[in-house]
Design an enzyme around this catalytic site. Structure first.
Site, short mmCIF file in Angstrom:
data_model
loop_
_atom_site.label_atom_id
_atom_site.label_comp_id
_atom_site.label_asym_id
_atom_site.label_seq_id
_atom_site.Cartn_x
_atom_site.Cartn_y
_atom_site.Cartn_z
N HIS A 132 -0.22 80.49 28.43
CA HIS A 132 -0.65 79.08 28.44
C HIS A 132 -2.17 78.94 28.60
CE1 HIS A 132 0.82 74.94 28.67
NE2 HIS A 132 -0.04 74.69 29.63
N ASP A 148 4.49 81.90 27.25
CA ASP A 148 3.94 80.78 28.02
C ASP A 148 4.69 80.68 29.35
OD1 ASP A 148 3.45 78.06 29.01
OD2 ASP A 148 2.48 77.75 27.07
N SER A 152 -1.46 71.37 26.24
CA SER A 152 -0.53 71.10 27.34
C SER A 152 -0.37 69.60 27.55
CB SER A 152 -1.02 71.84 28.60
OG SER A 152 0.00 71.88 29.56
#
Lengths: 275, 275
Positions: free
Chosen positions: A253, A221, A146
């Site tokens: 995610h 996600d 991320s």
């Protein structure tokens, strides 16, 4: 440097250490997994940069990296994601301030005094670990998740020759065009004209990475729109970047996604590190 | 039953669910990993019982079980370690009350109303998961860590025919002779004369387990003296119990230890479950 804890793990040692950082002007904590092979001499290094809200601990505890790093004889460094502690500014939002350093050096008040995560990861922490551990700093690779994927990609491209391979899990690919990026860059750097080239898509358009690249992002996600994966995918194709972007069906995610593909990523880096 | 979350993990699904428990009289939360194979029909089940202070989440996030369970096509259940919530008594100590159910049915106030973890794991939760998921309840195995290792060993021996194999990570082996046991049994059951046969060493002396047993404990376990491993080792040898106790050099009591040997334990159970 102070040892916070050391636990035996997969034949090696998972340590947590603290040191006074010249970059951030604070104490900084990091995790370091050293495989058994380090007893016989320096081992290659994989950097793992974490995402928003994380400390050094999240990936160290949940990403399952030690198993595969031990198999490949590779060390893994888990840095923190921002300075912390007394006198370090913060914001109520989860995505600004502590836990959200975005791997840049801030120039604007109140952030500019301590929020120097670019210098910390690029210069300060490498010196500390090279001095204290049996690491082969000529064989380094980098990955992240991320915000940390953004970090991994930008360090890899902005520091040519440093890393042999780069990978990322659900990275923020084009922060200058995303709410995960514009908000933080504006706070840390002020006017858009001052924003540095800390954007993976822009860096890819400017030449890319001199080595292999592997990116995994889940089709489910929950932050998909904030990641801007299509921008980087297009830029990689235009640049003929050696590498691949994989869209993984049904994954989100979370660390369940990261841990699922950790074996692939460490095998990918091992191939480059032992080439 | 209510779904709290479901995340794709190693080709399967890591879920968290909540249900009203008839055993504890409270809502109870559990984790369940279902491998991809469950789409084609019922899969074997491994129970993972956690230790003191843990909820369903700790092992689910840190033990690295999903990777190996997916490889073997086995489901893994992660129950909570006690009832929780409004009206449920607790104690200031970490090792009594919430997070410390010790896998027994309490008879003494204030615990007797809700602290029925034996019935919960032996009867209530099996019914819930059998009804709601594609699990082959004729192929069950059980493992656990510390207090959960005590649980795994005692369920396996006290419920003959239920589990094909049993293993444990740093289990409490002889609770009636340890401060991890005597304190809780006294609180939950009162006078020692009322203590049930919830002691792995005593159960082993009474006949043992009809199947293979695998136990790992670290030589650097910070709670080594509380575990009483030598009592169970002696009892296993006397009973000629099929199985092994392994002392793992340099490992402590943490999830770094558990995750290191998780692959071995799941392979061990898979051999029994697929025999």
């Amino acid at each position: 440097m102070e040892t916070i804890s050391e636990n035996r793990s997969f034949g090696g040692t998972q340590g947590v250490y603290k040191h006074a950082s010249s970059a951030t002007g604070t104490d900084m904590t990091f995790g370091l997994f050293m495989p058994a092979e380090a007893a016989d001499g320096p081992v290659p290094v994989l950097w793992y940069l974490s995402g928003l809200t994380c400390t050094h601990a999240n990936a160290m505890e949940k990403a399952g990296a030690q198993s595969w790093a031990a198999e490949q004889g590779i060390a893994v460094i888990f840095p923190d994601t921002s300075p912390r502690g007394e006198g370090v500014p913060d914001d109520e939002a989860y995505d600004l301030g502590q836990g959200a350093g975005f791997y840049v050096d801030a120039s604007e008040a109140p952030w500019s005094k301590h929020f120097k995560m670019w210098s910390y990861i690029a210069e300060d922490l490498p010196s500390v670990v090279a001095e204290n551990f049996a690491l082969d700093m000529d064989r380094q690779a980098i990955t992240g998740h991320s915000m940390g994927g953004h970090g991994a990609l930008t360090f890899a491209m902005a520091l040519p020759g440093r890393f042999r391979s780069v990978s990322a899990f659900a990275p923020i690919c084009h922060p200058t065009k995303s709410d995960w990026g514009r908000k933080q860059f504006a706070a840390y750097w002020g006017d858009e004209a001052n924003w540095g080239p800390h954007d993976a898509t822009l860096l890819m358009q400017g030449g890319g990475f001199d080595g292999p690249m592997l990116i995994d992002t889940g089709t489910d996600d929950q932050f998909f729109d904030l990641l801007g994966t299509h921008h980087l995918a297009a830029a990689m194709a235009e640049a003929k970047q050696e590498g691949q972007i994989r869209l993984q069906k049904g994954y989100d995610h979370s660390y369940y996604f990261v841990s699922t593909f950790m074996e692939d990523h460490i095998a990918f880096h091992a191939e480059a590190l032992y080439a």
